[in-house]
Scaffold this motif. Sequence first.
Motif: not given
Length: 249
Positions: A159-170
């Motif tokens: 999503r917009q302004s999201e880091s890959c760490n956050s993307v994968c964790k979600s």
Amino acid sequence: MILDFKRIPSAEILFKEDIYCLMTTQHIFVGYVCDGLLMDPQSRCCPGKGVKYSCHGCNLLSQCCNSYEFCVSCCLNPARTQKEQALKVKIAKQATAGTYASVFDFCAGRCRHNSESVVHENAYLSEFHHCFSLPLNSSGASNSYLEGILNGINVIVGRQSESCNSVCKSNGQSCVPNKLLVLNQCDIMQKYLSCKGACLASMGADQPAEVVDDAPKNLNPGACLFTQAQSMLSCDGSHPFTRRLCPCA
């Protein structure tokens, strides 16, 4: 057994600090790094007692090092450089340019200074400016080869302004940092992103990424961005106006 000893000339070697020796037998190269004091005065090479395939001072994610000698040593490791792909890379950008004759030639050539390690043609992107990765979008880095590297990887658009760490964790996974270099290619990005504003070279820890449509015009809305500063590739990076392409597993 006949061993062909070669050494790589460099400024550091002139100061007797670090030196490479390459022992060749049946076209198999074995890279060593050793202190100049251990160098054989006759052959001017190390007797194979140094560190084999050392990556000291190298960023293994970007495949860039802060010294030429260790760049070549790290590059010569068959686990890091695929011979089949290295021998397809052109020595220069000219259409008539030939390809490298051996993995040794590829490593020695790529680890000098290539276009991906400089900015404005007169400054280095970072201290890690000796890089041995395949050229971005090179014919050597074929789509089938790159896609093979992504086996087992879940490529997700964040999503917009999201880091890959956050993307994968979600998604119940973790970001795989060494796959960012694979995704950092226009051909690959265009398989997952629309890139309707073209695919542009940039520099940023949030890349590879796509600029959102409502971004300011000066940020090239809709464009895909790949970073020229490979040492900046990171799972942590984010930008308020981009959506990241993330490798998760």
